[in-house]
Design a protein around this motif. Structure first.
Motif, short mmCIF file in Angstrom:
data_model
loop_
_atom_site.label_atom_id
_atom_site.label_comp_id
_atom_site.label_asym_id
_atom_site.label_seq_id
_atom_site.Cartn_x
_atom_site.Cartn_y
_atom_site.Cartn_z
N TYR A 72 0.93 -1.19 -0.14
CA TYR A 72 -0.03 -0.05 -0.08
C TYR A 72 0.99 1.11 0.19
N ARG A 73 0.19 2.39 -0.31
CA ARG A 73 1.13 3.53 -0.23
C ARG A 73 0.24 4.85 0.21
N GLN A 74 0.80 5.87 0.84
CA GLN A 74 0.21 6.88 1.18
C GLN A 74 1.18 8.09 0.70
N ALA A 75 0.48 8.86 -0.30
CA ALA A 75 0.97 10.21 -0.52
C ALA A 75 0.77 11.38 0.27
N PRO A 76 1.63 12.39 0.36
CA PRO A 76 1.16 13.66 1.43
C PRO A 76 -0.19 14.15 0.75
N GLY A 77 -0.84 14.25 1.90
CA GLY A 77 -2.23 14.89 1.53
C GLY A 77 -3.41 14.00 0.97
N PRO B 104 7.49 10.49 -10.88
CA PRO B 104 7.03 11.13 -9.58
C PRO B 104 5.94 11.08 -8.85
N GLU B 105 4.75 10.36 -9.55
CA GLU B 105 3.74 10.51 -8.87
C GLU B 105 3.82 9.18 -8.21
N ASP B 106 4.62 8.36 -8.10
CA ASP B 106 5.01 6.96 -7.38
C ASP B 106 5.71 7.48 -6.09
N THR B 107 5.95 8.74 -5.75
CA THR B 107 6.19 9.26 -4.55
C THR B 107 5.22 8.96 -3.41
N ALA B 108 5.64 8.26 -2.14
CA ALA B 108 4.76 7.84 -1.20
C ALA B 108 5.38 7.32 -0.06
N LEU B 109 4.91 7.12 0.97
CA LEU B 109 5.26 6.21 1.82
C LEU B 109 4.71 4.84 1.74
N TYR B 110 5.46 3.76 1.62
CA TYR B 110 4.96 2.48 1.34
C TYR B 110 4.93 1.56 2.37
N TYR B 111 3.87 0.98 2.33
CA TYR B 111 3.59 -0.11 3.79
C TYR B 111 3.25 -1.47 3.07
N CYS B 112 3.34 -2.41 3.94
CA CYS B 112 2.88 -3.83 3.46
C CYS B 112 1.98 -3.98 4.56
N ASN B 113 1.02 -5.03 4.38
CA ASN B 113 0.16 -5.63 5.45
C ASN B 113 -0.62 -7.00 4.74
N THR B 114 -1.19 -7.58 5.50
CA THR B 114 -2.09 -8.60 4.84
C THR B 114 -2.89 -7.86 3.90
N TYR B 115 -3.70 -8.64 3.02
CA TYR B 115 -4.71 -8.16 2.15
C TYR B 115 -5.90 -9.09 2.44
#
Length: 114
Positions: free
Chosen positions: A37-42, A87-98
């Motif tokens: 998963y990923r979360q970009a600013p805002g 550039p639009e891939d810029t984010a904080l990337y996480y893993c978890n179960t799905y």
């Protein structure tokens, strides 16, 4: 307590590649579908890629053909190979179960410069 530890992020130029890793402390890792998963600013956190316990992958449209998810059940680790970064891939990337079930880890920052 289950822990998720992501690593491998960094600063990369557009068109470059990075490989993310996620270690999952649960001994029953092999039975879970896993996701990146990923979360970009805002923005809200979004699903990027998932892989079933049997190894079948699926991707969100924006990364198809560029990202590859894989897993090593012997190492309790899931990977995300990211090529042709944008550039639009810029984010904080996480893993978890799905779907996500466990407490989120700290994530790994990916920054792509144009």
């Amino acid at each position: 307590q289950v822990q998720l530890v992501e690593s491998g992020g960094g600063l990369e130029q557009a068109g470059g590649s990075l490989r993310l890793s996620c270690e999952f402390s649960a001994t029953i890792f092999s039975t879970y579908a896993m996701g990146w998963y990923r979360q970009a600013p805002g923005k809200q956190r979004e699903w990027v890629a998932r892989i079933t316990s049997g190894g079948r992958p699926n991707y969100t449209d924006s990364v198809k053909g560029r990202f590859t998810i894989s897993r090593d059940n012997a190492k309790n680790t899931v990977y995300l190979q990211m090529n042709s970064l944008k550039p639009e891939d810029t984010a904080l990337y996480y893993c978890n179960t799905y779907p996500s079930y466990y407490t989120w880890g700290q994530g790994t920052q990916v920054t792509v410069s144009s």
